[in-house]
Design a protein around this motif. Structure first.
Motif, PDB file in Angstrom:
ATOM      1  N   VAL A 175       9.500   3.836 -25.415  1.00 26.15           N
ATOM      2  CA  VAL A 175       8.422   3.564 -24.471  1.00 26.15           C
ATOM      3  C   VAL A 175       9.008   3.549 -23.065  1.00 26.15           C
ATOM      4  O   VAL A 175       9.927   2.784 -22.784  1.00 26.15           O
ATOM      5  CB  VAL A 175       7.732   2.211 -24.765  1.00 26.15           C
ATOM      6  CG1 VAL A 175       6.652   1.912 -23.719  1.00 26.15           C
ATOM      7  CG2 VAL A 175       7.123   2.213 -26.167  1.00 26.15           C
ATOM      8  N   THR A 176       8.474   4.417 -22.191  1.00 25.90           N
ATOM      9  CA  THR A 176       8.854   4.380 -20.782  1.00 25.90           C
ATOM     10  C   THR A 176       7.817   3.551 -20.049  1.00 25.90           C
ATOM     11  O   THR A 176       6.705   3.355 -20.535  1.00 25.90           O
ATOM     12  CB  THR A 176       8.931   5.794 -20.168  1.00 25.90           C
ATOM     13  OG1 THR A 176       7.602   6.327 -20.057  1.00 25.90           O
ATOM     14  CG2 THR A 176       9.817   6.704 -20.986  1.00 25.90           C
ATOM     15  N   GLY A 177       8.194   3.050 -18.885  1.00 21.53           N
ATOM     16  CA  GLY A 177       7.278   2.164 -18.175  1.00 21.53           C
ATOM     17  C   GLY A 177       7.122   0.848 -18.916  1.00 21.53           C
ATOM     18  O   GLY A 177       6.099   0.169 -18.822  1.00 21.53           O
ATOM     19  N   SER A 178       8.144   0.478 -19.652  1.00 17.63           N
ATOM     20  CA  SER A 178       8.056  -0.658 -20.581  1.00 17.63           C
ATOM     21  C   SER A 178       7.933  -2.014 -19.899  1.00 17.63           C
ATOM     22  O   SER A 178       7.534  -2.979 -20.535  1.00 17.63           O
ATOM     23  CB  SER A 178       9.269  -0.669 -21.510  1.00 17.63           C
ATOM     24  OG  SER A 178      10.455  -0.820 -20.748  1.00 17.63           O
ATOM     25  N   THR A 179       8.251  -2.115 -18.625  1.00 19.58           N
ATOM     26  CA  THR A 179       8.092  -3.399 -17.944  1.00 19.58           C
ATOM     27  C   THR A 179       6.759  -3.494 -17.216  1.00 19.58           C
ATOM     28  O   THR A 179       6.440  -4.531 -16.647  1.00 19.58           O
ATOM     29  CB  THR A 179       9.234  -3.656 -16.936  1.00 19.58           C
ATOM     30  OG1 THR A 179       9.238  -2.615 -15.967  1.00 19.58           O
ATOM     31  CG2 THR A 179      10.576  -3.732 -17.651  1.00 19.58           C
ATOM     32  N   GLY A 180       5.987  -2.428 -17.255  1.00 17.29           N
ATOM     33  CA  GLY A 180       4.665  -2.440 -16.627  1.00 17.29           C
ATOM     34  C   GLY A 180       3.622  -3.050 -17.550  1.00 17.29           C
ATOM     35  O   GLY A 180       3.896  -3.397 -18.707  1.00 17.29           O
ATOM     36  N   PHE A 181       2.421  -3.169 -17.063  1.00 19.49           N
ATOM     37  CA  PHE A 181       1.332  -3.791 -17.817  1.00 19.49           C
ATOM     38  C   PHE A 181       1.085  -3.080 -19.146  1.00 19.49           C
ATOM     39  O   PHE A 181       1.165  -3.673 -20.213  1.00 19.49           O
ATOM     40  CB  PHE A 181       0.047  -3.802 -16.975  1.00 19.49           C
ATOM     41  CG  PHE A 181      -1.136  -4.358 -17.710  1.00 19.49           C
ATOM     42  CD1 PHE A 181      -1.263  -5.721 -17.905  1.00 19.49           C
ATOM     43  CD2 PHE A 181      -2.104  -3.512 -18.222  1.00 19.49           C
ATOM     44  CE1 PHE A 181      -2.346  -6.229 -18.594  1.00 19.49           C
ATOM     45  CE2 PHE A 181      -3.187  -4.012 -18.916  1.00 19.49           C
ATOM     46  CZ  PHE A 181      -3.315  -5.378 -19.099  1.00 19.49           C
TER      47      PHE A 181
ATOM     48  N   SER B 153       4.456  -2.636 -21.506  1.00 17.87           N
ATOM     49  CA  SER B 153       4.926  -3.857 -22.168  1.00 17.87           C
ATOM     50  C   SER B 153       4.031  -4.237 -23.339  1.00 17.87           C
ATOM     51  O   SER B 153       4.513  -4.650 -24.398  1.00 17.87           O
ATOM     52  CB  SER B 153       5.024  -5.013 -21.173  1.00 17.87           C
ATOM     53  OG  SER B 153       3.756  -5.362 -20.643  1.00 17.87           O
ATOM     54  N   HIS B 154       2.729  -4.077 -23.174  1.00 14.48           N
ATOM     55  CA  HIS B 154       1.818  -4.374 -24.281  1.00 14.48           C
ATOM     56  C   HIS B 154       1.964  -3.356 -25.411  1.00 14.48           C
ATOM     57  O   HIS B 154       1.821  -3.698 -26.581  1.00 14.48           O
ATOM     58  CB  HIS B 154       0.378  -4.445 -23.789  1.00 14.48           C
ATOM     59  CG  HIS B 154       0.111  -5.670 -22.972  1.00 14.48           C
ATOM     60  ND1 HIS B 154       0.069  -6.934 -23.514  1.00 14.48           N
ATOM     61  CD2 HIS B 154      -0.085  -5.822 -21.650  1.00 14.48           C
ATOM     62  CE1 HIS B 154      -0.165  -7.818 -22.567  1.00 14.48           C
ATOM     63  NE2 HIS B 154      -0.249  -7.164 -21.417  1.00 14.48           N
ATOM     64  N   LEU B 155       2.262  -2.122 -25.059  1.00 12.12           N
ATOM     65  CA  LEU B 155       2.494  -1.100 -26.077  1.00 12.12           C
ATOM     66  C   LEU B 155       3.728  -1.435 -26.904  1.00 12.12           C
ATOM     67  O   LEU B 155       3.714  -1.328 -28.135  1.00 12.12           O
ATOM     68  CB  LEU B 155       2.632   0.279 -25.430  1.00 12.12           C
ATOM     69  CG  LEU B 155       2.849   1.454 -26.366  1.00 12.12           C
ATOM     70  CD1 LEU B 155       1.733   1.554 -27.402  1.00 12.12           C
ATOM     71  CD2 LEU B 155       2.946   2.742 -25.556  1.00 12.12           C
ATOM     72  N   VAL B 156       4.795  -1.873 -26.257  1.00 14.53           N
ATOM     73  CA  VAL B 156       5.996  -2.301 -26.985  1.00 14.53           C
ATOM     74  C   VAL B 156       5.629  -3.409 -27.968  1.00 14.53           C
ATOM     75  O   VAL B 156       5.992  -3.359 -29.154  1.00 14.53           O
ATOM     76  CB  VAL B 156       7.107  -2.781 -26.015  1.00 14.53           C
ATOM     77  CG1 VAL B 156       8.243  -3.456 -26.776  1.00 14.53           C
ATOM     78  CG2 VAL B 156       7.631  -1.620 -25.189  1.00 14.53           C
TER      79      VAL B 156
ATOM     80  N   PRO C  80      17.451  -3.512 -16.865  1.00 14.39           N
ATOM     81  CA  PRO C  80      17.398  -4.197 -18.161  1.00 14.39           C
ATOM     82  C   PRO C  80      17.116  -5.693 -18.054  1.00 14.39           C
ATOM     83  O   PRO C  80      16.459  -6.261 -18.926  1.00 14.39           O
ATOM     84  CB  PRO C  80      18.786  -3.941 -18.756  1.00 14.39           C
ATOM     85  CG  PRO C  80      19.239  -2.690 -18.103  1.00 14.39           C
ATOM     86  CD  PRO C  80      18.690  -2.750 -16.702  1.00 14.39           C
ATOM     87  N   ALA C  81      17.570  -6.331 -16.990  1.00 11.53           N
ATOM     88  CA  ALA C  81      17.304  -7.766 -16.828  1.00 11.53           C
ATOM     89  C   ALA C  81      15.802  -8.029 -16.708  1.00 11.53           C
ATOM     90  O   ALA C  81      15.293  -9.022 -17.243  1.00 11.53           O
ATOM     91  CB  ALA C  81      18.037  -8.306 -15.605  1.00 11.53           C
ATOM     92  N   LYS C  82      15.083  -7.134 -16.059  1.00 11.11           N
ATOM     93  CA  LYS C  82      13.638  -7.275 -15.900  1.00 11.11           C
ATOM     94  C   LYS C  82      12.905  -7.068 -17.232  1.00 11.11           C
ATOM     95  O   LYS C  82      11.795  -7.547 -17.421  1.00 11.11           O
ATOM     96  CB  LYS C  82      13.136  -6.276 -14.859  1.00 11.11           C
ATOM     97  CG  LYS C  82      11.697  -6.429 -14.502  1.00 11.11           C
ATOM     98  CD  LYS C  82      11.286  -5.456 -13.420  1.00 11.11           C
ATOM     99  CE  LYS C  82       9.802  -5.564 -13.143  1.00 11.11           C
ATOM    100  NZ  LYS C  82       9.334  -4.578 -12.175  1.00 11.11           N
ATOM    101  N   ALA C  83      13.549  -6.380 -18.168  1.00 12.94           N
ATOM    102  CA  ALA C  83      12.934  -6.071 -19.462  1.00 12.94           C
ATOM    103  C   ALA C  83      13.310  -7.063 -20.557  1.00 12.94           C
ATOM    104  O   ALA C  83      12.841  -6.933 -21.682  1.00 12.94           O
ATOM    105  CB  ALA C  83      13.323  -4.662 -19.883  1.00 12.94           C
TER     106      ALA C  83
END
Length: 150
Positions: free
Chosen positions: A5-11, A14-17, A34-37
Motif C-alpha cells: 500500500v502506497t500513501g499508507s500514512t494518509g487517510f 492507512s485505513h486500507l492497511v 517510517p517513524a510516521k508510519a
C-alpha cells in the motif's frame, strides 16, 4: 494475498492497511518516513521505507508482492504544478514500471471522484468510471485532481 500500500500514512491508505490486515492479508506499507508510519505496526502492517519519486527505493518494497494498492499522491492546495507532476504523475509511472519488473500481478490505482467532469456529476449524481473527465481546473480540488487525471 501479499499487498503493498502506497500513501499508507494518509487517510485512505492507512485505513486500507487496517482493512487488509483485518481480512488476513499480509500488508507492506510504503512510507517516506517510517517513524510516521509506526502506528500501522499496531495492526500488523510491515513498514518499508520508500518513495514513489525515488524509483530505486521501490525494488525491495515490491519483492514478493501480489497486488499494489497505489494511493500515494500530492494532496495540497499550495504546491507548484511541478510538484504534482513529480509525485502524482511521475510517481505513478515509477511505481507501475517497478511493479512490472517485479512481476506484480495486479495494480489498483486509487483516485478521486474529482477527476470527473463537474457538470456531468451534478447532472447525473451517479458517477461511474465511464463518466467523462473534466477538461481543466476541477474547482474544489484543483491541481490534485488534474494530476490524478494524468
Amino acid at each position: 494475498m501479499r499487498a503493498l500500500v502506497t500513501g499508507s500514512t494518509g487517510f485512505l491508505g492507512s485505513h486500507l492497511v487496517e482493512r487488509l490486515r483485518e481480512a488476513g492479508h499480509q500488508v507492506r506499507a510504503l512510507a517516506r518516513n517510517p517513524a510516521k508510519a509506526r502506528f500501522l505496526e499496531d495492526c500488523g502492517g510491515e513498514i518499508v521505507e520508500g518513495d514513489v519519486t525515488a524509483p530505486a527505493s521501490l525494488t525491495a518494497a515490491l519483492q514478493g508482492i501480489d497486488v499494489v494498492f497505489h494511493s500515494a499522491a500530492l494532496v495540497s492546495n499550495w504546491a507548484p504544478w511541478s510538484a504534482y507532476l513529480e509525485t502524482t504523475v511521475a510517481g505513478t509511472e515509477n511505481l507501475l514500471a517497478a511493479a512490472e519488473r517485479a512481476g506484480v500481478a495486479r495494480f489498483v490505482h486509487v483516485s478521486t471522484t474529482r477527476v470527473y467532469d463537474d457538470r456531468h456529476c451534478r447532472r447525473y449524481r451517479i458517477v461511474t468510471e465511464e463518466a467523462p473527465h473534466g477538461e481543466r481546473g476541477f474547482r474544489p480540488m484543483g491541481s490534485y485532481a488534474r494530476a490524478k487525471v494524468l
